[in-house]
Design an enzyme around this catalytic site. Structure first.
Site, PDB file in Angstrom:
ATOM      1  CG  HIS A 127      -3.208   7.625   0.701  1.00 27.03           C
ATOM      2  ND1 HIS A 127      -2.840   7.218  -0.560  1.00 27.03           N
ATOM      3  CD2 HIS A 127      -2.185   7.333   1.509  1.00 27.03           C
ATOM      4  CE1 HIS A 127      -1.628   6.722  -0.521  1.00 27.03           C
ATOM      5  NE2 HIS A 127      -1.201   6.769   0.729  1.00 27.03           N
ATOM      6  N   GLY A 168       0.827  -1.198   0.000  1.00 21.02           N
ATOM      7  CA  GLY A 168       0.000   0.000   0.000  1.00 21.02           C
ATOM      8  C   GLY A 168       0.858   1.242   0.000  1.00 21.02           C
ATOM      9  CB  SER A 169       0.895   4.228   0.534  1.00 15.28           C
ATOM     10  OG  SER A 169       1.246   5.567   0.484  1.00 15.28           O
ATOM     11  CB  SER A 170       5.791   4.008   0.651  1.00 15.93           C
ATOM     12  OG  SER A 170       7.167   3.911   0.385  1.00 15.93           O
ATOM     13  CE1 TYR A 189      -6.301  -3.245  -2.463  1.00 17.42           C
ATOM     14  CE2 TYR A 189      -4.248  -4.475  -2.273  1.00 17.42           C
ATOM     15  CZ  TYR A 189      -5.628  -4.450  -2.410  1.00 17.42           C
ATOM     16  OH  TYR A 189      -6.323  -5.633  -2.492  1.00 17.42           O
TER      17      TYR A 189
END
Ligand SMILES: *[C@@H]1O[C@H](CO)[C@@H](O)[C@H](O)[C@H]1NC(C)=O
Length: 293
Positions: free
Chosen positions: A277, A139-141, A163
């Protein structure tokens, strides 16, 4: 291994529950300079020749806290499905992954992506993993890192589920672990060909099979602009040589206000209207993409 793990659980909890625990592996080898940590979760009911899912955390997180995050139910998936999960932990301050420096944006460049690839290489023989059942998610980073791994180690993973990330090479910078707000603000807009070139350049000359890509993003994400969704779709459709026009679409799938778009068998996008987010991990849909359990 198994005994020390069980013993550790007993000592830590003081209870008689014999349950698998997330365990650090300190010497996973390889020559990467990145000091990323390796953590592994082998469920008690692990299958013979098991599948392996690499689960990569977001910023301000770690292997241990991501493992415990109720929105990231991969430990439960592992328990239910009898597959192993590998949880890398970022060595950088702030807990983000390096997806900016050349060392991480190139194959065997010594950076964080290289370290994670080394963890996979170590885990396969060590835990008798089936090398044709290795997957990556984040997820994200962690999604940005998964994209970078997909571009630089295309032969290592069979499928990826990302994601709320950005295309591989979008977050580029002068040094290690730098923030790129042009990319996060959704101002890095390029042609499919250009994004495809960026991915291909991370492992030049590679012509073998590549992992299937599943891309998730929320429409009201104010941390990583939702513009990045289409840029990722452009990147991977170009790498697979297919059109950026969906071949099939399914509204309200896998849940209300999520729309699934297929771009042939190898690229799938899921756009979540009204979601910020980051999009929470959808275990069943990611597992289905991977062909798990
Ligand atoms: C941020 O990334 C974009 C590509 O997405 C690149 O063109 C730009 O130079 C980067 N910014 C910095 C400060 O490195």
């Amino acid at each position: 291994m198994r005994f020390s793990r069980v013993f550790g659980a007993l000592v830590l909890s003081g209870s008689a529950v014999l349950a698998a625990t997330l365990t650090q592996v300190s010497n996973y080898g390889g020559s990467a300079t990145s000091k990323a940590q390796m953590w592994i979760y082998v469920p008690d009911n692990v299958k013979a020749n098991p599948a392996l899912v690499v689960v990569i955390h977001s910023c301000q997180s770690s292997a241990q806290s991501y493992f415990r995050n109720s929105l990231i139910p991969w430990a439960q998936g592992s328990d239910k499905g009898g597959y192993i999960t590998l949880w890398p932990s970022s060595p950088n301050s702030g807990g983000c992954w390096d997806v900016s420096s050349k060392s991480s944006l190139s194959r065997n460049g010594g950076g964080d992506s290289n370290a994670i690839a080394n963890m996979v290489t170590y885990a396969i023989p060590k835990y008798s993993v089936n090398p044709s059942r290795v997957y990556v998610t984040g997820g994200s980073s962690g999604a940005m890192t998964s994209n970078v791994l997909a571009a630089s180690y295309p032969e290592m993973f069979v499928a990826a589920s990302l994601y709320s990330g950005v295309p591989a090479g979008c977050f580029v910078g002068e040094g290690v672990d730098q923030w790129n707000s042009t990319c996060t603000h959704g101002q890095s807009i390029d042609t499919a060909e250009k994004w495809g070139d960026t991915a291909r350049a991370m492992n030049p000359g590679y012509s073998g099979t590549r992992q299937k890509m599943q891309v998730w993003h929320g429409s009201v994400d104010t941390t990583i602009s939702p513009n990045n969704y289409m840029e990722e779709i452009k990147q991977w459709t170009n790498v697979f040589g297919v059109s950026t026009t969906a071949t099939a679409e399914k509204a309200d799938h896998p849940e209300k206000n999520y729309k699934m778009s297929d771009y042939g068998p190898n690229v799938e996008g899921i756009y979540a209207t009204g979601v910020g987010h980051s999009v929470p991990a959808h275990l069943a849909a990611s597992e289905a993409w991977f062909g798990l359990p």
